[in-house]
Enzyme design. Sequence first.
Site, PDB file in Angstrom:
ATOM      1  CD  GLU A 192      -2.696   1.324   2.500  1.00 28.85           C
ATOM      2  OE1 GLU A 192      -2.620   0.442   3.372  1.00 28.85           O
ATOM      3  OE2 GLU A 192      -3.422   2.330   2.593  1.00 28.85           O
ATOM      4  NE  ARG A 196       2.244  -7.905   9.707  1.00 26.22           N
ATOM      5  CZ  ARG A 196       2.362  -6.820   8.951  1.00 26.22           C
ATOM      6  NH1 ARG A 196       3.341  -5.981   9.121  1.00 26.22           N
ATOM      7  NH2 ARG A 196       1.472  -6.534   8.048  1.00 26.22           N
ATOM      8  CE  LYS A 205       3.374   0.000   4.289  1.00 24.84           C
ATOM      9  NZ  LYS A 205       2.369  -0.096   3.272  1.00 24.84           N
TER      10      LYS A 205
HETATM   11  P1  ATP Z   1       2.625  -1.862   7.481  1.00 24.37           P
HETATM   12  O1  ATP Z   1       1.928  -2.155   8.760  1.00 24.37           O
HETATM   13  O2  ATP Z   1       4.056  -1.571   7.668  1.00 24.37           O
HETATM   14  O3  ATP Z   1       1.932  -0.835   6.647  1.00 24.37           O
HETATM   15  P2  ATP Z   1       1.443  -3.726   5.771  1.00 24.37           P
HETATM   16  O4  ATP Z   1       1.389  -5.205   5.831  1.00 24.37           O
HETATM   17  O5  ATP Z   1       0.189  -2.981   5.979  1.00 24.37           O
HETATM   18  O6  ATP Z   1       2.579  -3.244   6.706  1.00 24.37           O
HETATM   19  P3  ATP Z   1       1.682  -3.534   2.946  1.00 24.37           P
HETATM   20  O7  ATP Z   1       2.132  -2.372   2.166  1.00 24.37           O
HETATM   21  O8  ATP Z   1       0.271  -3.933   2.861  1.00 24.37           O
HETATM   22  O9  ATP Z   1       2.102  -3.248   4.430  1.00 24.37           O
HETATM   23  O10 ATP Z   1       2.615  -4.783   2.664  1.00 24.37           O
HETATM   24  C1  ATP Z   1       2.944  -5.311   1.404  1.00 24.37           C
HETATM   25  C2  ATP Z   1       3.313  -6.758   1.576  1.00 24.37           C
HETATM   26  O11 ATP Z   1       4.406  -6.892   2.472  1.00 24.37           O
HETATM   27  C3  ATP Z   1       2.159  -7.542   2.170  1.00 24.37           C
HETATM   28  O12 ATP Z   1       2.046  -8.762   1.489  1.00 24.37           O
HETATM   29  C4  ATP Z   1       2.558  -7.735   3.600  1.00 24.37           C
HETATM   30  O13 ATP Z   1       1.984  -8.891   4.113  1.00 24.37           O
HETATM   31  C5  ATP Z   1       4.091  -7.789   3.508  1.00 24.37           C
HETATM   32  N1  ATP Z   1       4.698  -7.353   4.772  1.00 24.37           N
HETATM   33  C6  ATP Z   1       4.489  -6.187   5.413  1.00 24.37           C
HETATM   34  N2  ATP Z   1       5.179  -6.131   6.565  1.00 24.37           N
HETATM   35  C7  ATP Z   1       5.853  -7.297   6.666  1.00 24.37           C
HETATM   36  C8  ATP Z   1       6.737  -7.862   7.644  1.00 24.37           C
HETATM   37  N3  ATP Z   1       7.069  -7.197   8.752  1.00 24.37           N
HETATM   38  N4  ATP Z   1       7.252  -9.089   7.402  1.00 24.37           N
HETATM   39  C9  ATP Z   1       6.937  -9.752   6.273  1.00 24.37           C
HETATM   40  N5  ATP Z   1       6.114  -9.283   5.327  1.00 24.37           N
HETATM   41  C10 ATP Z   1       5.562  -8.078   5.506  1.00 24.37           C
HETATM   42 MG    MG Z   2      -1.274  -1.808   5.666  1.00 22.71          MG
END
Ligand code: ATP
Ligand code: MG
Length: 561
Positions: free
Chosen positions: A35, A262, A272
């Site tokens: 995102e 994660r 983020k």
């Molecule tokens: P954040 O909370 O940092 O915004 P998110 O999962 O909402 O993390 P996305 O931009 O949706 O962020 O993530 C893109 C991809 O990366 C998704 O498939 C998510 O599952 C993966 N991802 C995000 N954070 C992690 C992590 N800490 N370890 C492994 N994969 C991750």
């Molecule tokens: Mg997110």
Amino acid sequence: MNEAPKSLNFIEHIVEDDLKDGFSKEQLRFRFPPEPNGYLHIGHASSICLNFGLGERYNAPVNLRFDDTNPAKEEKAYVDAIKRDVSWLGYQWDTECYASDYFQQLYDWAVVLIKEGKAYIDSQSSEEMAAQKGTPTENGTPSPYRNRSVEENLELFEGMKRGDFEEGTHVLRAKIDMTSSNMLMRDPIMYRILHKAHHRTNTDWCIYPMYDWTHGESDYIEQVSHSFCTLEFAMHRELYDWFLDQVLDDTKVRPKQREFARRNLSHTVVSKRKLLQLVEAGVVDSWDDPRMPTISGLRRRGYTPESIKNFAETIGIAKRDNVVDVSLLEFHVREHLNKITPRVMAVLNPLKVVITNYPEGEEEWLEAENNPGDEDAGTRKVPFSKKLYIEQEDFREEANRKFFRLKLGGEVRLKNGYIIKAESCTKDTDGNIIEVQCTYDPKSRSGSGTEESLRKVKGTLHWVSIEHAITAEVRLYDRLFVDETPDAHKDKDFMDFVNHDSLKKVTGFLEPSLKDAKVEDRFQFQRLGYFNVDADSTAEKLVFNRTVTLRDTWAKLQQKN
Ligand code: ATP
Ligand code: MG
């Protein structure tokens, strides 16, 4: 050296099993779906390496998909940063995709669902809907709007799209099962009204699809075969499949969602939203502040793509959430920088040394190896003269036998240079040592081939010639948080654990060969660590970041365990 064949992780096993069951290799397609609401962090690196790694293993395309359905939080600047970071890691996506490109298709499908009696407009407040959700052991209560006529639903949905209504007045919900044991199946929201301009579709839309409605359908539109996401989506899988069932054409690939854990890193936060808080609160200067666990922060700190990929590869893909110690990440960057960086000398905490028996006004340029582990790295010249700097920590008036540095009456070798002996020292009125007077052995120069040059003394110190040294601002970093898991405390906010001493700026005295160093160049400052040139450097002033010290805390930690 033969490397043992790498064993498959459980995600790779899922793909292998599908291939064994007859799934065509040609139809494999993966995606990485960030995102654009912030910069990528080290947790994302795991997901990137997983998905793009699968692409490489099977020679299959990998899409970079921006999951951009919430204009309130998303920006073009984040899209650009994400593309830069994925490219820098060395991966090439097949197609750059945006969920927002599917808004019309998603809308059309939603209309079909309404016509089939599988979706309805709910006009209650979010509080009312929440109160009807029930609990895992208690059924939900159907909304009073659940049985609206198809005509009324269509009319309202069109009105929502046209912009007739205020935010929060209506939502579109899937009509699934208010008694499902999976709370997410209790008539989940598909659309909400948001009167916000989107960074790509501008004001074309004022209704935006929710994640669950968008993600699986986007995978389907792109014909992604395997959609890997993190564990928090495990419960969403049932809904992912339900939504797919509504639109699926049997001749096409049905995407498969599977979940992995994660990755969290110790002494920092990988979210983020929380990283944005650090930027907004001014705890760090920017998203790419070298203290940030973002890919861009690590890059600016001096990390290499290889070190990040090796780290991700080493920690692998897990089934349970866990915290990886940051010293393992540091181990990997140290290991890579050890191979690729030239060695140079710099003094960060200077103490003046005068070589009393060295002729005044004389200088000589000593030959120094750029990397003792790599003959091809060549040599350079470093100037030697009567007045030098060594580190304050490297001199003591008196010390026990274990102190292999300089003490009164003792000898050390100056790296690439001569053996010197400390004869006396001078103090200021507060008793601080401000100068050490030494003598040198003129026959002991390193590499000169004399008997004296081969003489072994216990300590070797780095140094610079004062007259020839150039100065630079050197930024020394410490962990951003004083706690190992700052966001794992129930009673405290992660911001309570910020380390307010995470950045120290000092003036460094550097050997003159560094005067032509360019932004991003990396070096080992001997005995001090690995450093790189920061983008804040100007023609007048060089700025260096310490990427990591030379001390291997990871190995020590392993020995203890
Ligand atoms: P954040 O909370 O940092 O915004 P998110 O999962 O909402 O993390 P996305 O931009 O949706 O962020 O993530 C893109 C991809 O990366 C998704 O498939 C998510 O599952 C993966 N991802 C995000 N954070 C992690 C992590 N800490 N370890 C492994 N994969 C991750
Ligand atoms: Mg997110």
